[in-house]
Design an enzyme around this catalytic site. Structure first.
Site, PDB file in Angstrom:
ATOM      1  N   ASN A   1      10.837   0.721  13.318  1.00 43.24           N
ATOM      2  CA  ASN A   1      10.901   0.299  14.722  1.00 43.24           C
ATOM      3  C   ASN A   1      12.250   0.666  15.337  1.00 43.24           C
ATOM      4  O   ASN A   1      13.091   1.301  14.714  1.00 43.24           O
ATOM      5  CB  ASN A   1      10.623  -1.209  14.848  1.00 43.24           C
ATOM      6  CG  ASN A   1      11.696  -2.057  14.180  1.00 43.24           C
ATOM      7  OD1 ASN A   1      12.732  -1.564  13.721  1.00 43.24           O
ATOM      8  ND2 ASN A   1      11.452  -3.350  14.100  1.00 43.24           N
TER       9      ASN A   1
ATOM     10  N   HIS B   1       3.742  -3.650  19.208  1.00 46.58           N
ATOM     11  CA  HIS B   1       3.815  -5.103  19.036  1.00 46.58           C
ATOM     12  C   HIS B   1       2.452  -5.788  18.982  1.00 46.58           C
ATOM     13  O   HIS B   1       2.254  -6.819  19.626  1.00 46.58           O
ATOM     14  CB  HIS B   1       4.622  -5.726  20.186  1.00 46.58           C
ATOM     15  CG  HIS B   1       6.045  -5.316  20.234  1.00 46.58           C
ATOM     16  ND1 HIS B   1       6.855  -5.535  21.347  1.00 46.58           N
ATOM     17  CD2 HIS B   1       6.840  -4.698  19.332  1.00 46.58           C
ATOM     18  CE1 HIS B   1       8.068  -5.067  21.115  1.00 46.58           C
ATOM     19  NE2 HIS B   1       8.089  -4.558  19.893  1.00 46.58           N
TER      20      HIS B   1
ATOM     21  N   ALA C   1       9.807  -8.375  15.954  1.00 46.26           N
ATOM     22  CA  ALA C   1      10.338  -8.361  14.590  1.00 46.26           C
ATOM     23  C   ALA C   1      11.008  -9.687  14.236  1.00 46.26           C
ATOM     24  O   ALA C   1      10.732 -10.272  13.177  1.00 46.26           O
ATOM     25  CB  ALA C   1      11.317  -7.200  14.411  1.00 46.26           C
TER      26      ALA C   1
ATOM     27  N   ALA D   1       0.815  -1.221   0.000  1.00 42.79           N
ATOM     28  CA  ALA D   1       0.000   0.000   0.000  1.00 42.79           C
ATOM     29  C   ALA D   1       0.846   1.267   0.000  1.00 42.79           C
ATOM     30  O   ALA D   1       0.403   2.312  -0.475  1.00 42.79           O
ATOM     31  CB  ALA D   1      -0.944   0.000   1.199  1.00 42.79           C
TER      32      ALA D   1
END
Length: 675
Positions: free
Chosen positions: A173, A610, A655, A117
C-alpha cells in the site's frame, strides 16, 4: 570461509537491490548493464557492513505442519483427529494475520499455525523501497483480481491489487498512516450489537497507541508526541520524501479555507490538512507514513514477524499454503471449527491441520467471505448453486461490500516539481536524476525513492458551507458520515501522475506530471463478494457496484470542484503549467460543468484499495456475520479478524484500523484461551 560466503551473499543481495531499484525507475539496462553492475558493486561494498539478512524460518513443506489427504478422501474431517494439532490456526498472513501470530505466540503454551497463500515480502526490494510498491502489481505477489463490469462506472471492469504475501496489503500500500474519525468507531459500537461498546473510539484508542512507535521530528514540533504511541512495533513518522508540490498543495488548502491541524491521528479528529512546519524559513509538509528511519517500508510482516518472533518454537509459519476450507463438525446441533484444509496448488496434495481451540480467518474482505462460503457458511441459496453443503445459513456473508472510490486528475508541472521520472525517465536530464536518486537511496536511504506517493492529504465535508456555498453549489448531498466532525471527502496530492494504477500510458513528457486525487470516504453504494465456483483456487466474483447511488456521484463532483479551485490558488497554481492544453490532462478542470464532471467521475473511478465490511460485526438478524467478540454467528470457536468485520467503512485509510482490530482481537482470543 563462512565470513567470505556471507559477504558474497550480502554483495549479491545488494547488487540485486540496486538492479531492482533501477528497474523501479524504468531504466533499460541493455548495453549499459556492465556499467551499472560495476556501479552497483562499488555501492554495495560500502553497504555490506551494515546489511542485515533475516534467516528464513518459513515452512514450505506443508507436510511438516499438516497431514496429507489421500486423493480419494472426501471432506477430510475423518482423519483430522490424526493431523498435527495447534491451539489456534490463523488463515491469512496479511495485515491482521501477522499481528495475531506474533501476539498469540507470546504465550509459549499456545501453539500457533499461520497459513499464508503467498511468500515472504521482507526480502523483496519492491516491498522495501517505498516508491516501488506498484511494481508488485500484476505479479505473483498480487492476487490480480478484477471486478465485474461496473454498470454505473463506464461499464468497465476495475483492477483490484491485493497483496499475496506475508504482510498482505500492508506490503503493497501507499503507507499513509491515518486512523479515521473517532465517531467512526462510536458508530461501530452502536451497530455492533450486544457488548459492542468496547469498540467505541474511547475504548479502541489504546490499541492504536499499542501498535505505534511514533518518531517525533524537529520539523513538526507542533505534533504532541505524548498523544501518540511510543513503544509499539509499527514505526511511524516523517522519514519519507516530501516534495515542493505537496507543500504547495497544503498551502493552497489553507488559502481556500480548509483548516490546518498539526496532527490528524488523535481524539481531535481528521478534519484539516495533514501537517505544517512551525519553522517559517523551511516549510515542510508530509503525510505521516509507515516508513522507518532507514527509508524502508514498515509492513506488519517486518514489524511483527521479526527473527526473534519467528524463532519461537510454538509458532509455525507456512507459506505458499492456500486455505481451501475450514473443517467443521456438528454434534447435537453445535457446529464447531475443528481444523483447516490447505494446499500449495489446485492439483496438489491437500493437507489438514487440527485446531484444538480456535480457527481465525484473516484473509481480507475478498477472501474471508470466499473461504466461509467454501466451508459451508453463507447464504444457503448461493451455496446450493455450487453444491456446497450448508452447515450454517448466514445470509450476510459476502454482502455489504464497501470500498473507497478515487478519481485522479493529472497536470503538467513546472520543471523540478514532479518526480515522475522515477517511473520512466525521458532524456539525458531525467536519466541523470534517476541515477542520482538511486545512489542517494542506497547510500543515505533518503530522496525520491522514499516517497510514499500520497505525500499530503486534506479531509473535508461536502456539507461545509464555507467551502461549498449553497448559492453556488446548491444543497449538499445527504449526510452519510458518522458524525458532524467526520469527513466524507479526502483530497491528496502526489508528485507523480498515473492512470489505472500506473499501468496505462501517460501524456509526454511524463516526467513533468503531477496529480491530485478525490476520494469518497463514505460511499452509500454497496456491493458483494460471491462464489464463482466451488474451486478455492478460482477468484470470487467481486462487484463493488461503484456509483450505484447518485449521492456518491454528487460528493465526488463536489470534490473535483474543490480541486478545480485549488489548482487556481497559489502557491499551487504557480507550480503548474497553466497554459497546458493536452486533452488527457486536467488544466481546465475548473471550467467544467457539473454534468461534465459527472462523466469524469464515472469514467475514471478506481479503487483506493480499501474494501471492507463483507463479514460485518453486527447482529445476525441485521445481516451480521460476527458478534462483538468477532466470533462467527453459529460457530463459537471460528473468528474473523480483518477489514471484513467493519460494520461500516471508516472515513480514512484502513491499514491502521485493521492493525488495531487485530491487537484487540489478540486480547479477546487470549482471554478465551484461558477460560
Amino acid at each position: 570461509m563462512s565470513s567470505l560466503s556471507s559477504r558474497t551473499s550480502a554483495l549479491r543481495a545488494d547488487l540485486q537491490a540496486l538492479l531492482s531499484a533501477l528497474q523501479v525507475l524504468g531504466w533499460r539496462l541493455r548495453r549499459r548493464r556492465a556499467v551499472i553492475v560495476g556501479l552497483a558493486a562499488a555501492v554495495s561494498l560500502l553497504l555490506i557492513r551494515r546489511a542485515k539478512r533475516k534467516r528464513d524460518y518459513f515452512i514450505r513443506d506443508l507436510g511438516l505442519v499438516g497431514k496429507g489427504l489421500p486423493r480419494q478422501a472426501g471432506e477430510g474431517t475423518s482423519i483430522v483427529n490424526n493431523a498435527p494439532e495447534y491451539d489456534v490456526i490463523i488463515v491469512g498472513g496479511g495485515t491482521a494475520g501477522c499481528v495475531l501470530a506474533s501476539r498469540l505466540s507470546e504465550d509459549p503454551t499456545v501453539r500457533v499455525l499461520l497459513l499464508e497463500a503467498g511468500g515472504s515480502g521482507v526480502n523483496l526490494p519492491f516491498t522495501r523501497i517505498p516508491a516501488a510498491y506498484s511494481r508488485l502489481f500484476h505479479t505473483k505477489h498480487d492476487y490480480g483480481l478484477h471486478t465485474v463490469p461496473q454498470s454505473e462506472a463506464g461499464g468497465r471492469s476495475r483492477y483490484w491489487p491485493r497483496g499475496k504475501m506475508l504482510g498482505g496489503c500492508s506490503s503493497i500500500n501507499a503507507m499513509m498512516f491515518q486512523c479515521g474519525a473517532p465517531s467512526d468507531y462510536d458508530e461501530w459500537a452502536r451497530l455492533g450489537g450486544e457488548e459492542a461498546s468496547s469498540w467505541s473510539y474511547k475504548n479502541l484508542q489504546k490499541y492504536f497507541l499499542k501498535f505505534e512507535k511514533f518518531s517525533p521530528s524537529k520539523s513538526f514540533a507542533s505534533v504532541d508526541s505524548s498523544l501518540r504511541g511510543a513503544a509499539g512495533p509499527i514505526q511511524t513518522g516523517y522519514f519519507g520524501n516530501f516534495s515542493r508540490f505537496s507543500s504547495s498543495f497544503v498551502e493552497a488548502c489553507k488559502e481556500v479555507g480548509i483548516p490546518y491541524r498539526p496532527d490528524i491521528n488523535t481524539a481531535s479528529g481528521t478534519l484539516g490538512t495533514s501537517k505544517s512546519s512551525q519553522t517559517p524559513a523551511f516549510n515542510v509538509y508530509l503525510t505521516v507514513t509507515y516508513i522507518d528511519s532507514t527509508g524502508s517500508r514498515v509492513s506488519t510482516e517486518s514489524a511483527y514477524l521479526t527473527e526473534h518472533v519467528l524463532r519461537r518454537p510454538n509458532l509455525k509459519v507456512a507459506i505458499h499454503a492456500t486455505t481451501t476450507k475450514v473443517l467443521l463438525e456438528s454434534v447435537n446441533g453445535d457446529t464447531r471449527a475443528v481444523g483447516v484444509e490447505f494446499a500449495q496448488s489446485e492439483h496438489g496434495t491437500r493437507f489438514v491441520a487440527r485446531a484444538r481451540k480456535e480457527v481465525v480467518l484473516s484473509a481480507g474482505a475478498v477472501h474471508t467471505p470466499q473461504i466461509l462460503m467454501l466451508s459451508g457458511i453463507g447464504p444457503a441459496e448461493q451455496l446450493a448453486q455450487h453444491l456446497i453443503p450448508v452447515l450454517v445459513d448466514l445470509p450476510g456473508v459476502g454482502q455489504n461490500l464497501i470500498d473507497h472510490p478515487v478519481v485522479d486528475v493529472n497536470f503538467h508541472a513546472k520543471r523540478g516539481e514532479s518526480i515522475n521520472y522515477v517511473g520512466k525517465p525521458q532524456g539525458v536530464y531525467e536519466i541523470v536524476k534517476t541515477l542520482g536518486a538511486t545512489l542517494q537511496y542506497l547510500v543515505t536511504r533518503k530522496g525520491p525513492l522514499t516517497t510514499n506517493v500520497g505525500e499530503s492529504a486534506a479531509f473535508v465535508r461536502s456539507s461545509d458551507a464555507a467551502l461549498f456555498p449553497p448559492v453556488e453549489y446548491g444543497q449538499p448531498p445527504e449526510d452519510a458520515t458518522s458524525g458532524p466532525d467526520a469527513p466524507d471527502i479526502e483530497l491528496f496530492a502526489t508528485p507523480v501522475a498515473y492512470k489505472e494504477h500506473g499501468y496505462a500510458p501517460l501524456p509526454q513528457p511524463s516526467g513533468e506530471l503531477v496529480a491530485l486525487h478525490a476520494v469518497l470516504l463514505r460511499p452509500t453504494s454497496k456491493g458483494s463478494i460471491s462464489l464463482r465456483s466451488s474451486n478455492p483456487f478460482k477468484p470470487p466474483v467481486i462487484d463493488p457496484r461503484y456509483l450505484d447511488t447518485q449521492h456518491d456521484v454528487d460528493v465526488l463532483v463536489r470534490a473535483l470542484q474543490l480541486l478545480g479551485r485549488l489548482v487556481r490558488t497559489n502557491p499551487l497554481a504557480s507550480v503548474l503549467r497553466q497554459s497546458g492544453t493536452h486533452p488527457e490532462l486536467d488544466h481546465r478542470l475548473h471550467e467544467l460543468s457539473a454534468e461534465q464532471l459527472q462523466k469524469i467521475v464515472r469514467d475514471r473511478v478506481e479503487t483506493l484499495y480499501h474494501p471492507t465490511s463483507t463479514a460485518r460485526m453486527m447482529p445476525r438478524d441485521q445481516g451480521g456475520v460476527v458478534d462483538a467478540s468477532l466470533r462467527v454467528h453459529g460457530v463459537p470457536n471460528l473468528r474473523v479478524v480483518d477489514a471484513s468485520i467493519f460494520p461500516n467503512i471508516i472515513a480514512g485509510h484502513t491499514a491502521a484500523p485493521v492493525i488495531a482490530v487485530a491487537e484487540k482481537a489478540a486480547d479477546l482470543i487470549r482471554t478465551a484461551l484461558k477460560a
